[in-house]
Design a protein around this motif. Structure first.
Motif, PDB file in Angstrom:
ATOM      1  N   PHE A  53      39.908  15.488 -11.605  1.00 29.72           N
ATOM      2  CA  PHE A  53      39.262  15.860 -10.350  1.00 29.72           C
ATOM      3  C   PHE A  53      39.635  17.297 -10.026  1.00 29.72           C
ATOM      4  O   PHE A  53      40.812  17.630  -9.917  1.00 29.72           O
ATOM      5  N   GLU A  54      38.624  18.139  -9.882  1.00 30.07           N
ATOM      6  CA  GLU A  54      38.834  19.555  -9.567  1.00 30.07           C
ATOM      7  C   GLU A  54      37.820  19.963  -8.508  1.00 30.07           C
ATOM      8  O   GLU A  54      36.628  19.760  -8.688  1.00 30.07           O
ATOM      9  N   SER A  55      38.301  20.528  -7.400  1.00 25.79           N
ATOM     10  CA  SER A  55      37.400  20.892  -6.308  1.00 25.79           C
ATOM     11  C   SER A  55      36.710  22.232  -6.525  1.00 25.79           C
ATOM     12  O   SER A  55      35.669  22.489  -5.937  1.00 25.79           O
ATOM     13  N   ASN A  56      37.255  23.079  -7.372  1.00 21.25           N
ATOM     14  CA  ASN A  56      36.672  24.389  -7.614  1.00 21.25           C
ATOM     15  C   ASN A  56      35.594  24.269  -8.701  1.00 21.25           C
ATOM     16  O   ASN A  56      35.885  23.869  -9.830  1.00 21.25           O
ATOM     17  N   MET A  57      34.364  24.631  -8.343  1.00 20.54           N
ATOM     18  CA  MET A  57      33.241  24.463  -9.256  1.00 20.54           C
ATOM     19  C   MET A  57      33.462  25.206 -10.578  1.00 20.54           C
ATOM     20  O   MET A  57      33.194  24.665 -11.651  1.00 20.54           O
TER      21      MET A  57
END
Length: 178
Positions: free
Chosen positions: A43-47
Motif C-alpha cells: 500500500f502506497e499513497s504516493n501515485m
C-alpha cells in the motif's frame, strides 16, 4: 536483517503486507530470497511511488506475487488495515511492515482485529521516535506503544521489542497456517 529471521520464524512461503511501500523494496527483497514464493500486498499513497513499485515488480518478474495499491491507509473506516485486509488474506500468515512518516501507531490501531486474528505473527514498524519528522512532530515513544498494546488487549498476544529504529511485534504463540 529482520527479514532473514523470517525464514526461521515462518515455515513455507513468506507473505508480506507492506504499508508505505515506496518502491516495494521490502517485498522484492523477500520474494527474491524465499522459496517457495509468497505474496506481497503493498500500500502506497504516493501515485508516483506506487507506479514505480508496479514497474519494479514487473521488471523483477513478480507481477503475480506483488499487488500494489495506491491507497492512503487510515486508522479507521474503509481504508483501515482491518477493512482492507481482514477478508482478503485468507488463512495464511502475513508479516506486517509499516513505514509511514509518523502515523504508524495510529494505523496499527486500525489493525487490531487483524492482529487478534493470529494471521500476523510478526510486525516490523518504523519508530525512530527521537528523529524529528518534516512537520516538526516526533513518532510516539515506546511508552505509547506499550499502552496501546495493553489497552487493545494485544499485550496478551504480542511481545514488543525494539531493534535500532524499528519496533517489532512478535506473536507469543505464532500460528503458522501457510
Amino acid at each position: 536483517n529482520a527479514w532473514d529471521v523470517l525464514k526461521e520464524f515462518l515455515p513455507g512461503p513468506i507473505n508480506v503486507v507492506d504499508v508505505g511501500s515506496m518502491l516495494g523494496d521490502c517485498c522484492l527483497w523477500t520474494l527474491k530470497r524465499t522459496r517457495p514464493l509468497g505474496l506481497c500486498r503493498a500500500f502506497e499513497s504516493n501515485m508516483l511511488w506506487a507506479r514505480l513499485a508496479t514497474t519494479s515488480a514487473e521488471l523483477n518478474g513478480f507481477r503475480k506475487e506483488m499487488q500494489i495499491s495506491e491507497v492512503l491507509v487510515r486508522p479507521e473506516g474503509p481504508n483501515s488495515l482491518d477493512a482492507l485486509l481482514m477478508s482478503d488474506l485468507g488463512g495464511a500468515s502475513w508479516v506486517l511492515k509499516m513505514h509511514v512518516d509518523g502515523t504508524e501507531l495510529e494505523l496499527l490501531q486500525g489493525a487490531v482485529e487483524l492482529l487478534k486474528s493470529g494471521r500476523v505473527p510478526l510486525a516490523v514498524v518504523r519508530m525512530d521516535w527521537q528523529l524529528q519528522l518534516n512537520d516538526g512532530r516526533y513518532r510516539p515513544p515506546p511508552s505509547d506503544w506499550r499502552k496501546f498494546l495493553r489497552s487493545s488487549g494485544l499485550s496478551k498476544l504480542y511481545e514488543l521489542r525494539f531493534c535500532h529504529e524499528q519496533a517489532v511485534l512478535i506473536a507469543k504463540n505464532p500460528r503458522a497456517t501457510n
